[in-house]
Scaffold this active site. Sequence first.
Site, short mmCIF file in Angstrom:
data_model
loop_
_atom_site.label_atom_id
_atom_site.label_comp_id
_atom_site.label_asym_id
_atom_site.label_seq_id
_atom_site.Cartn_x
_atom_site.Cartn_y
_atom_site.Cartn_z
N GLU A 1 6.55 6.35 -9.06
CA GLU A 1 5.14 5.97 -8.92
C GLU A 1 4.44 6.87 -7.91
O GLU A 1 3.31 7.30 -8.11
CB GLU A 1 5.01 4.51 -8.45
CG GLU A 1 5.41 3.48 -9.47
CD GLU A 1 5.13 2.06 -8.98
OE1 GLU A 1 4.10 1.81 -8.35
OE2 GLU A 1 5.98 1.18 -9.22
N LYS B 1 9.76 5.27 -6.52
CA LYS B 1 9.84 6.70 -6.15
C LYS B 1 9.03 7.55 -7.13
O LYS B 1 8.37 8.50 -6.73
CB LYS B 1 11.29 7.16 -6.20
CG LYS B 1 12.06 6.83 -4.96
CD LYS B 1 13.40 7.57 -4.94
CE LYS B 1 14.31 6.92 -3.93
NZ LYS B 1 15.71 6.91 -4.33
N GLY C 1 0.78 -1.24 0.00
CA GLY C 1 0.00 0.00 0.00
C GLY C 1 0.81 1.28 0.00
O GLY C 1 0.31 2.32 0.44
N SER C 2 2.03 1.25 -0.55
CA SER C 2 2.80 2.50 -0.55
C SER C 2 2.20 3.52 -1.53
O SER C 2 2.29 4.73 -1.29
CB SER C 2 4.27 2.24 -0.85
OG SER C 2 4.47 1.87 -2.18
N HIS D 1 1.14 0.73 -13.06
CA HIS D 1 1.92 -0.46 -13.41
C HIS D 1 3.40 -0.07 -13.48
O HIS D 1 3.74 0.97 -14.05
CB HIS D 1 1.45 -1.00 -14.76
CG HIS D 1 2.21 -2.22 -15.17
ND1 HIS D 1 2.00 -3.45 -14.58
CD2 HIS D 1 3.21 -2.37 -16.07
CE1 HIS D 1 2.85 -4.32 -15.11
NE2 HIS D 1 3.58 -3.70 -16.02
C1 GRF Z 1 3.54 -1.16 -7.40
O1 GRF Z 1 4.79 -1.41 -7.95
C2 GRF Z 1 2.51 -0.94 -8.49
O2 GRF Z 1 3.04 -0.35 -9.64
C3 GRF Z 1 2.05 -2.34 -8.79
O3 GRF Z 1 2.06 -3.01 -7.56
C4 GRF Z 1 2.98 -2.38 -6.69
C5 GRF Z 1 2.19 -2.01 -5.48
O4 GRF Z 1 3.00 -1.46 -4.45
N1 GRF Z 1 0.75 -2.33 -9.43
P1 GRF Z 1 2.30 -0.79 -3.21
O5 GRF Z 1 1.39 -1.85 -2.59
O6 GRF Z 1 1.54 0.42 -3.69
O7 GRF Z 1 3.42 -0.42 -2.28
#
Ligand code: GRF
Length: 218
Positions: free
Chosen positions: A176, A174, A14-15, A111
């Site tokens: 994202e 980072k 969930g980052s 993604h």
């Molecule tokens: C991220 O790398 C996102 O791009 C992919 O899944 C991962 C989720 O990471 N869809 P988080 O749970 O948001 O930390």
Amino acid sequence: MERLKLGVLASGRGSNFQAIIDAIEAKTLNATVKLLIVDNSDAPAIARARKNSIECLYVDHRQFSTKDDFFEKIASEFTARNVQLVILAGFMRIVRKPLLEAFPNRLMNIHPALLPSFPGLHGQSQATDYGVKISGCTVHFVDGGMDTGPVIIQAAVPVSPDDTEDTLSERILKLEHKVYPEAVRLYSEGRLKVVGRRVLIEGYAVQDEQYIVNPPLR
Ligand code: GRF
């Protein structure tokens, strides 16, 4: 302007969910998260919701006889809270018709690759294995396919021959965390229009040589 009501779907860490929470907190995103739905009762995302007094619901797919029923339940929970946009934040399932139909062009995903390259799981190691020099992340609207919906924003990072899945994932993550709140902000300002496969962004024009991030991040 009224705050955009968000629903979030997560399966794990969930980052990206946290990045949305932080942007709201920092007032760079005029939104509110009405509900987090997880399909995994151990997801660390749950603690992030609790800490921020966000309602959280665990929906166990084993309680439903079909996948469509599971997604019907998810759609009804978001609809009941007047959610306007659903954000997939590390949600590890392909979205099915009942949710897609309840939120047409109102479901977003992020993604960790430059789509249409390297869809599905492990986009980062697919990129290192292939030997590309540039990868990145893509925010897109969700359709019934695997990472196939209309692209909203893409942002790029360099890839070194020495990169591992972990080092590249860290670099992409980072970005994202910047790109996802930005895409939601554009949506909240009513600036995204889907025309076929293309997403038009109001007030944004591509400049020559401006190829790293589309559109430029603030
Ligand atoms: C991220 O790398 C996102 O791009 C992919 O899944 C991962 C989720 O990471 N869809 P988080 O749970 O948001 O930390």
